[in-house]
Design a protein around this motif. Structure first.
Motif, PDB file in Angstrom:
ATOM      1  N   ILE A 189       0.829  -0.957  -0.303  1.00 25.18           N
ATOM      2  CA  ILE A 189       0.135   0.221  -0.163  1.00 25.18           C
ATOM      3  C   ILE A 189       0.979   1.177  -0.152  1.00 25.18           C
ATOM      4  N   ILE A 190       0.605   2.190  -1.373  1.00 29.05           N
ATOM      5  CA  ILE A 190       1.698   3.079  -1.243  1.00 29.05           C
ATOM      6  C   ILE A 190       0.971   4.570  -0.915  1.00 29.05           C
ATOM      7  N   PHE A 191       0.788   5.016  -0.084  1.00 26.36           N
ATOM      8  CA  PHE A 191       0.417   6.690  -0.342  1.00 26.36           C
ATOM      9  C   PHE A 191       0.939   7.300  -0.998  1.00 26.36           C
ATOM     10  N   ILE A 224       4.802  -7.127   8.379  1.00 25.50           N
ATOM     11  CA  ILE A 224       4.542  -5.706   8.441  1.00 25.50           C
ATOM     12  C   ILE A 224       5.886  -5.278   8.220  1.00 25.50           C
ATOM     13  N   TRP A 225       5.795  -4.792   7.054  1.00 24.82           N
ATOM     14  CA  TRP A 225       6.492  -3.896   6.552  1.00 24.82           C
ATOM     15  C   TRP A 225       6.346  -2.492   6.473  1.00 24.82           C
ATOM     16  N   ILE A 226       7.212  -2.095   6.956  1.00 22.88           N
ATOM     17  CA  ILE A 226       7.120  -0.563   6.707  1.00 22.88           C
ATOM     18  C   ILE A 226       8.429   0.484   6.109  1.00 22.88           C
ATOM     19  N   ASN A 227       7.882   0.867   4.590  1.00 17.41           N
ATOM     20  CA  ASN A 227       9.093   1.531   3.713  1.00 17.41           C
ATOM     21  C   ASN A 227       9.849   0.535   3.828  1.00 17.41           C
ATOM     22  N   VAL A 235      -2.317   1.500   9.645  1.00 17.79           N
ATOM     23  CA  VAL A 235      -2.836   0.490   8.543  1.00 17.79           C
ATOM     24  C   VAL A 235      -1.784  -0.352   9.624  1.00 17.79           C
ATOM     25  N   SER A 236      -0.906  -0.484   9.715  1.00 17.36           N
ATOM     26  CA  SER A 236      -0.134  -1.481  10.282  1.00 17.36           C
ATOM     27  C   SER A 236      -1.248  -2.854  11.085  1.00 17.36           C
ATOM     28  N   ILE A 267       4.352  -1.442   3.745  1.00 15.78           N
ATOM     29  CA  ILE A 267       2.808   0.072   3.284  1.00 15.78           C
ATOM     30  C   ILE A 267       4.111   0.925   3.685  1.00 15.78           C
ATOM     31  N   VAL A 268       4.086   2.326   2.306  1.00 19.39           N
ATOM     32  CA  VAL A 268       4.864   2.957   2.403  1.00 19.39           C
ATOM     33  C   VAL A 268       4.302   3.978   2.365  1.00 19.39           C
ATOM     34  N   THR A 269       5.290   5.086   3.653  1.00 21.90           N
ATOM     35  CA  THR A 269       4.536   6.308   3.853  1.00 21.90           C
ATOM     36  C   THR A 269       5.378   6.816   4.705  1.00 21.90           C
TER      37      THR A 269
END
Length: 500
Positions: A275-277, A450-453, A441-442, A430-432
Motif C-alpha cells: 500500500i503506497i500513500f 507488516i513491513w513499513i518502508n 494501517v499496520s 506500507i509505504v508512507t
C-alpha cells in the motif's frame, strides 16, 4: 523485451552431483523400489540427474530410524549445550561449501547464483546458528500451586518431526524447519520438493560429517502423492511442519486427523498487498514494489503481488513502474547482471502464462510484459496489469510468478478494506512518511508480517507465519522452537502435607 536476455553465462559448469540417493539412518541408499526420477534444469529443461524416488516403504524405514534415534539414541538425551556445539559445526561446514550449494540451488531451482552465495545460504547458516545458540536455553517454569504442593514444568522434545518443504527456497526453508527441531532434541525426516532435491541431500551429508547421530536427520526424495502423503499419515510421526499450497495443507491436516492426531503447523502462501500513500517517495516506492513481486521470479510466498497506489501519485507511479519492469534483466541466473531467472519448471511456467491470459480476458490492462522470454527454458517477462478489480483471478489467486496487479485507491479506509479482501494473510507492505498512517494501517491489516518502508526484511528472530488461509503456527524466533516441544507439569507434595 528490453533489458532481457536468455542464455548460458560463459564459463559456468554444472557442479558435480555427488548425492542422488535417499539418506536414511546415516547412509545414502537406493529407493526400496529401485525407482528414480529426473530433476531438471529450468534454464533449459535438460535433465540434471536421476534421483532416488522414495515412497511409503522408504518413509517407513526413515521414520523407523528416526523413532529409534529418538527413543533410544543420544540426541534427545544430550545437554542442549552438546547439541548446540554439533549444530555450530554443521553451520561451519555449510559455510565451507557456500558456492557449491548456491550453484546446486541455481541449477535446480533457477535461483540467482550471486544472491545465493551472498544471501540465501548465509541466511540458512545464520538460522542454524540462531537455534544452535538456543538449544541450551530451553527452560520450564516454577509453579505456585494451591495447597500443600509445589510444581514445575519440563519442556521436552515432541518426538519425530516430518518436514515437507517447497521448491522456491530449498536451502532457507530446509533450515527454517530443521534447525529448531534439531535444537529442541527432535529427530527429523525431511521430504524436499521433487523439483529441488539436490541441496537437501548435500545438507544430509554435511550433517553426518558434523556429528549428528545416525537416524536424527533423514532425507526422503520423491513425490508428494507418495512420499509426502506417507509421511503426513505415518503413525510414528509426532509432528508435521509444511510450507506449500492450501490444497496440500488441507490434505496434511486430514491425514493427521485420520492417523495419530499429530500436531501440524502450516505456512500456505499469500497474496500480499503493498500500500503506497501519496506522501511516499515515488522512486523508492517503485523500486520497493518491483522487488516485492519480481524478486526470485515471483516465486515467493510473501511476494507483494497486489500493489495499491493512492490516486495523487498513481499516474507517476505507473509510468515509472513500467520503466522499472523493462529494466529488470531476465536471463541465466548464473550471469551476475541478471535480476530474474526462469520459473521452476514447465508446469509453473504454463501456470503463470495461464494467469496472464486470465488477466487479459477479465478486462485488466496489460501495461508491460506478459510473454515468455527466449527460445528455451522457462523464462517469463516481468508483467504488470492495471485496472485490476478485486474479484479478478489475478487479484485473488496466488500466481507464484512475476505478475503485479496494480490498483488505485482514494482513502486510508478504502486501502485497508481492499488490502484485507483476500483469503490470505501472510504479509503486507506500507509505504508512507506519516507515522500515524503507518501505525493505523499496520494494526488494521490481517497479516502475520507488516513491513513499513521496506520489504523482505526477514530475520531468524522475527516470528513468521500467516493469518486466515495462509496457515497457522510460526517459523523463526523462539516461537518456532516452542512448536517442537511438549510441556509437562510435575507436581509433588510439600513435606508435612496432610496427604503424606
Amino acid at each position: 523485451m528490453a533489458g532481457s536476455q536468455n542464455g548460458s553465462s560463459e564459463g559456468f559448469k554444472i557442479p558435480q552431483i555427488k548425492y542422488t540417493k535417499l539418506f536414511i539412518n546415516g547412509e545414502f541408499v537406493d529407493a526400496a523400489s529401485g525407482k528414480v526420477f529426473q530433476t531438471r534444469d529450468p534454464r533449459t529443461g535438460d535433465v540434471i540427474a536421476n534421483i532416488a524416488e522414495g515412497d511409503k516403504e522408504d518413509v517407513d524405514l526413515a521414520v523407523k530410524a528416526a523413532r529409534e534415534a529418538f527413543d533410544h539414541g543420544p540426541w534427545p538425551r544430550m545437554s542442549g549445550y552438546a547439541r548446540g556445539r554439533i549444530l555450530y559445526k554443521f553451520a561451519d561446514l555449510i559455510e565451507q561449501h557456500i558456492e557449491e550449494l548456491a550453484a546446486l540451488d541455481g541449477v535446480d531451482a533457477g535461483k540467482l547464483f550471486e544472491f545465493g552465495k551472498e544471501v540465501d545460504i548465509p541466511t540458512a547458516v545464520r538460522m542454524l546458528r540462531y537455534y544452535a545458540s538456543a538449544a541450551d536455553k530451553i527452560h520450564g517454569e516454577t509453579l505456585k500451586l494451591n495447597g500443600e504442593y509445589q510444581g514445575y514444568t519440563l519442556k521436552e522434545p515432541i518426538g519425530v518431526v516430518g518436514a515437507i518443504i517447497p521448491w522456491n527456497f530449498p536451502s532457507l526453508i530446509f533450515f527454517l524447519k530443521v534447525s529448531p527441531a534439531l535444537a529442541a532434541g527432535c529427530t527429523v525426516v525431511v521430504k524436499p520438493a521433487e523439483q529441488t532435491p539436490l541441496s537437501a541431500l548435500f545438507y544430509a551429508s554435511l550433517a553426518k560429517e558434523a556429528g549428528i547421530p545416525d537416524g536424527v536427520l533423514n532425507v526422503i526424495t520423491g513425490f508428494g502423492l507418495m512420499a509426502g502423503a506417507a509421511l503426513a499419515s505415518h503413525m510414528d510421526v509426532d509432528d508435521i511442519t509444511f510450507t506449500g499450497s492450501p490444497e496440500v495443507g488441507r490434505k496434511i491436516m486430514a491425514a493427521s486427523a485420520s492417523s495419530n492426531l499429530k500436531t501440524v503447523s502450516l505456512e500456505l502462501g499469500g497474496k500480499s498487498p503493498v500500500i503506497i500513500f501519496d506522501d511516499a517517495d515515488v522512486d523508492m516506492a517503485v523500486d520497493l514494489a518491483r522487488a516485492a513481486i519480481f524478486f526470485n521470479k515471483g516465486e515467493v510466498c510473501i511476494a507483494g503481488s497486489r500493489v495499491y497506489v493512492q490516486e495523487g501519485i498513481y499516474d507517476e507511479f505507473v509510468k515509472k513502474s513500467i520503466e522499472a519492469a523493462k529494466s529488470w534483466v531476465v536471463g541465466d541466473p548464473f550471469d551476475p547482471v541478471v535480476n530474474m531467472g526462469p520459473q521452476i519448471d514447465k508446469v509453473q511456467f504454463e501456470r503463470v502464462l495461464k494467469y496472464i491470459e486470465y488477466g487479459k480476458n477479465e478486462g485488466a490492462t496489460l501495461l508491460t510484459g506478459g510473454k515468455p522470454c527466449g527460445d528455451k527454458g522457462y523464462y517469463i517477462e516481468p508483467t504488470i496489469f492495471a485496472n485490476v478489480k478485486e474479484d479478478m483471478k489475478i487479484a485473488q489467486d496466488e500466481i507464484f510468478g512475476p505478475v503485479m496487479s496494480l490498483m488505485k485507491f482514494k482513502t486510508i479506509e478504502e486501502a485497508i478494506e481492499r488490502a484485507n479482501s483476500t483469503k490470505y494473510g501472510l504479509a503486507a507492505g506500507i509505504v508512507t512518511k506519516d507515522l500515524n498512517i503507518a501505525n493505523r494501517v499496520s494494526r488494521s491489516i490481517r497479516a502475520g508480517t507488516i513491513w513499513i518502508n521496506c520489504y523482505f526484511a526477514v530475520d531468524p528472530d522475527a516470528p513468521f507465519g500467516g493469518y486466515k488461509m495462509s496457515g497457522f503456527g510460526r517459523d523463526q524466533g523462539m516461537n518456532a522452537l516452542e512448536k517442537y516441544l511438549q510441556v509437562k507439569s510435575v507436581i509433588t507434595p510439600i513435606y508435612n502435607s496432610p496427604w503424606l
